[in-house]
Enzyme design. Structure first.
Site, mmCIF file in Angstrom:
data_model
loop_
_atom_site.group_PDB
_atom_site.id
_atom_site.type_symbol
_atom_site.label_atom_id
_atom_site.label_comp_id
_atom_site.label_asym_id
_atom_site.label_seq_id
_atom_site.Cartn_x
_atom_site.Cartn_y
_atom_site.Cartn_z
ATOM 1 N N TYR A 69 0.825 -1.217 0.000
ATOM 2 C CA TYR A 69 0.000 0.000 0.000
ATOM 3 C C TYR A 69 0.855 1.262 0.000
ATOM 4 O O TYR A 69 0.491 2.271 -0.601
ATOM 5 C CB TYR A 69 -1.002 -0.018 1.164
ATOM 6 C CG TYR A 69 -2.226 -0.808 0.779
ATOM 7 C CD1 TYR A 69 -3.251 -0.213 0.056
ATOM 8 C CD2 TYR A 69 -2.313 -2.160 1.052
ATOM 9 C CE1 TYR A 69 -4.350 -0.941 -0.362
ATOM 10 C CE2 TYR A 69 -3.410 -2.906 0.636
ATOM 11 C CZ TYR A 69 -4.426 -2.286 -0.066
ATOM 12 O OH TYR A 69 -5.502 -3.005 -0.500
ATOM 13 N N ASP A 106 -8.339 6.802 -4.628
ATOM 14 C CA ASP A 106 -7.194 7.603 -5.032
ATOM 15 C C ASP A 106 -7.379 9.122 -4.945
ATOM 16 O O ASP A 106 -6.455 9.867 -5.281
ATOM 17 C CB ASP A 106 -6.776 7.229 -6.468
ATOM 18 C CG ASP A 106 -7.915 7.379 -7.495
ATOM 19 O OD1 ASP A 106 -8.844 8.195 -7.267
ATOM 20 O OD2 ASP A 106 -7.869 6.695 -8.526
ATOM 21 N N HIS A 121 -15.090 2.631 -0.986
ATOM 22 C CA HIS A 121 -14.013 1.709 -0.592
ATOM 23 C C HIS A 121 -12.904 2.388 0.203
ATOM 24 O O HIS A 121 -11.790 1.878 0.267
ATOM 25 C CB HIS A 121 -13.420 1.029 -1.836
ATOM 26 C CG HIS A 121 -14.372 0.068 -2.493
ATOM 27 N ND1 HIS A 121 -14.108 -0.549 -3.695
ATOM 28 C CD2 HIS A 121 -15.584 -0.390 -2.104
ATOM 29 C CE1 HIS A 121 -15.133 -1.345 -4.021
ATOM 30 N NE2 HIS A 121 -16.037 -1.249 -3.082
ATOM 31 N N CYS A 148 -0.624 1.769 16.590
ATOM 32 C CA CYS A 148 -1.570 2.753 17.125
ATOM 33 C C CYS A 148 -1.060 3.256 18.484
ATOM 34 O O CYS A 148 -0.717 2.441 19.359
ATOM 35 C CB CYS A 148 -2.934 2.078 17.273
ATOM 36 S SG CYS A 148 -4.159 3.071 18.114
ATOM 37 N N SER A 190 -15.967 -2.941 -13.707
ATOM 38 C CA SER A 190 -16.321 -4.220 -14.330
ATOM 39 C C SER A 190 -17.688 -4.717 -13.847
ATOM 40 O O SER A 190 -18.172 -5.740 -14.301
ATOM 41 C CB SER A 190 -15.241 -5.261 -14.038
ATOM 42 O OG SER A 190 -15.086 -5.374 -12.643
ATOM 43 N N PRO A 215 -14.405 0.569 -22.308
ATOM 44 C CA PRO A 215 -13.981 0.007 -23.598
ATOM 45 C C PRO A 215 -14.355 -1.467 -23.745
ATOM 46 O O PRO A 215 -14.423 -1.978 -24.857
ATOM 47 C CB PRO A 215 -12.449 0.166 -23.592
ATOM 48 C CG PRO A 215 -12.101 0.945 -22.387
ATOM 49 C CD PRO A 215 -13.286 1.026 -21.481
HETATM 50 P P1 NAD Z 1 -12.877 -2.818 -11.780
HETATM 51 O O1 NAD Z 1 -13.440 -4.122 -11.408
HETATM 52 O O2 NAD Z 1 -13.639 -1.606 -11.443
HETATM 53 O O3 NAD Z 1 -12.466 -2.942 -13.393
HETATM 54 C C1 NAD Z 1 -11.900 -1.907 -14.161
HETATM 55 C C2 NAD Z 1 -12.798 -1.670 -15.392
HETATM 56 O O4 NAD Z 1 -12.366 -0.492 -16.045
HETATM 57 C C3 NAD Z 1 -12.748 -2.800 -16.449
HETATM 58 O O5 NAD Z 1 -14.078 -3.169 -16.802
HETATM 59 C C4 NAD Z 1 -12.048 -2.144 -17.643
HETATM 60 O O6 NAD Z 1 -12.539 -2.614 -18.891
HETATM 61 C C5 NAD Z 1 -12.414 -0.692 -17.453
HETATM 62 N N1 NAD Z 1 -11.493 0.271 -18.038
HETATM 63 C C6 NAD Z 1 -10.166 0.148 -18.250
HETATM 64 N N2 NAD Z 1 -9.677 1.293 -18.795
HETATM 65 C C7 NAD Z 1 -10.724 2.154 -18.914
HETATM 66 C C8 NAD Z 1 -10.843 3.488 -19.385
HETATM 67 N N3 NAD Z 1 -9.792 4.184 -19.839
HETATM 68 N N4 NAD Z 1 -12.076 4.069 -19.374
HETATM 69 C C9 NAD Z 1 -13.155 3.380 -18.912
HETATM 70 N N5 NAD Z 1 -13.082 2.110 -18.456
HETATM 71 C C10 NAD Z 1 -11.874 1.505 -18.446
HETATM 72 O O7 NAD Z 1 -11.503 -2.535 -11.126
HETATM 73 P P2 NAD Z 1 -10.452 -3.522 -10.446
HETATM 74 O O8 NAD Z 1 -9.133 -3.093 -10.910
HETATM 75 O O9 NAD Z 1 -10.863 -4.944 -10.596
HETATM 76 O O10 NAD Z 1 -10.570 -3.072 -8.922
HETATM 77 C C11 NAD Z 1 -11.551 -3.479 -8.032
HETATM 78 C C12 NAD Z 1 -11.498 -2.516 -6.818
HETATM 79 O O11 NAD Z 1 -10.137 -2.278 -6.403
HETATM 80 C C13 NAD Z 1 -11.946 -1.132 -7.131
HETATM 81 O O12 NAD Z 1 -13.307 -1.059 -7.147
HETATM 82 C C14 NAD Z 1 -11.232 -0.310 -6.028
HETATM 83 O O13 NAD Z 1 -11.840 -0.408 -4.792
HETATM 84 C C15 NAD Z 1 -9.903 -0.964 -5.954
HETATM 85 N N6 NAD Z 1 -8.939 -0.247 -6.833
HETATM 86 C C16 NAD Z 1 -8.915 1.134 -6.835
HETATM 87 C C17 NAD Z 1 -8.060 1.806 -7.703
HETATM 88 C C18 NAD Z 1 -8.041 3.315 -7.680
HETATM 89 O O14 NAD Z 1 -8.392 3.932 -6.689
HETATM 90 N N7 NAD Z 1 -7.676 3.952 -8.816
HETATM 91 C C19 NAD Z 1 -7.231 1.081 -8.560
HETATM 92 C C20 NAD Z 1 -7.268 -0.334 -8.511
HETATM 93 C C21 NAD Z 1 -8.145 -0.976 -7.635
#
Ligand code: NAD
Length: 246
Positions: A69, A106, A121, A148, A190, A215
């Site tokens: 993390y 983020d 989250h 803590c 997703s 996409p």
């Molecule tokens: P997710 O299940 O929400 O999947 C990501 C989705 O984004 C996919 O369906 C993909 O096709 C789509 N995608 C990819 N590029 C894109 C774009 N440019 N525009 C629109 N859609 C696009 O995400 P995950 O990685 O399986 O993560 C699950 C959980 O993990 C998240 O809900 C979150 O809590 C945490 N997480 C957060 C972050 C962050 O804060 N940025 C990053 C990774 C994981």
């Protein structure tokens, strides 16, 4: 890359009074933050999410989880909101009621200027006690992980791990916003992780127009009235422009 915004969708958004948005990791991909799947590469390729994103994994190896993390926190701090985040901040100003529900941890929506953000989250920038769950701002930043000051338990990131409950008040507000909107946008998720994945279905059942921006095809696609298959950073500015706000 111009994409076709269906005129019926523009008309629906132009008439809407209440808009609710759900975002997932995909909206931050264009800022350079990898989704979980993509993040499990390089140094982390030999680990899985059971070790890195569960309380059991943290109990087994707190140092490993803290360090994963810490690396992600640094990466998040070093990137910028993209045109998709900025377009949503702009869109918010247009509506009488606009709620942005995010699964992301983020802060990029807030950094882009969005105000009404519900974080389902948690937030990677925050740290909490793993026993008392109180958010802590002062801790020994060199320890890995720090403890803590009040009870001595390890501190952990204030994010929701697999198998944990979502913050109930945030979820209740997100559900209400889904049920009360005219248009619901599901962006970069997703649509597999519940209860967030249920929000667009609730909106649809309550009569809203459901729009997906991704996409790839997802579990939501065949329930959506409109599916725009392109990156959020491309679609959202064009949606704004179609509404005369670009
Ligand atoms: P997710 O299940 O929400 O999947 C990501 C989705 O984004 C996919 O369906 C993909 O096709 C789509 N995608 C990819 N590029 C894109 C774009 N440019 N525009 C629109 N859609 C696009 O995400 P995950 O990685 O399986 O993560 C699950 C959980 O993990 C998240 O809900 C979150 O809590 C945490 N997480 C957060 C972050 C962050 O804060 N940025 C990053 C990774 C994981």
């Amino acid at each position: 890359m111009p994409i076709e915004i269906p005129p019926k969708l523009t008309e629906r958004l132009a008439r809407a009074r209440r808009v609710t948005v759900l975002t997932g990791a995909g909206i931050s991909a264009e800022s350079g933050i990898p989704t979980f799947r993509d993040a499990l590469s390089g140094l982390w390729a030999n680990y899985d999410l059971q070790e890195l994103a569960t309380s059991e994994g943290f109990a087994r190896n707190p140092k490993l989880v803290w360090e994963w993390y810490a690396e992600r926190r640094l990466r998040v701090a070093g990137v910028q909101p993209n045109p998709g985040h900025r377009a949503l901040a702009q869109l918010e100003k247009r509506y009488e009621a606009f709620t942005l529900v995010t699964q992301n941890i983020d802060s990029l929506h807030q950094r882009a200027g969005s105000r009404a953000v519900i974080e389902l989250h948690g937030n990677i920038a925050r740290v909490k006690c793993s026993r008392e769950h109180t958010v802590v701002s002062e801790f020994a930043r060199d320890d890995s992980p720090p403890c803590c000051a009040s009870c001595g338990a390890y501190l952990r990131p204030d994010v929701v791990w697999f198998g944990e409950l979502l913050p109930p008040e945030a979820l209740a507000r997100a559900e209400a916003a889904a049920q009360e909107c005219d248009v619901f946008l599901s962006i970069g998720t997703s649509a597999q992780v519940y209860p967030a994945a249920d929000l667009p279905l609730r909106a649809r059942a309550a009569g809203a127009t459901v729009v997906e921006i991704n996409p790839e095809k997802t579990a939501l696609t065949h329930h959506a009235h409109f599916a725009l298959r392109a990156p959020a950073g491309v679609v959202l500015p064009q949606l704004l422009a179609a509404l005369g706000e670009g």
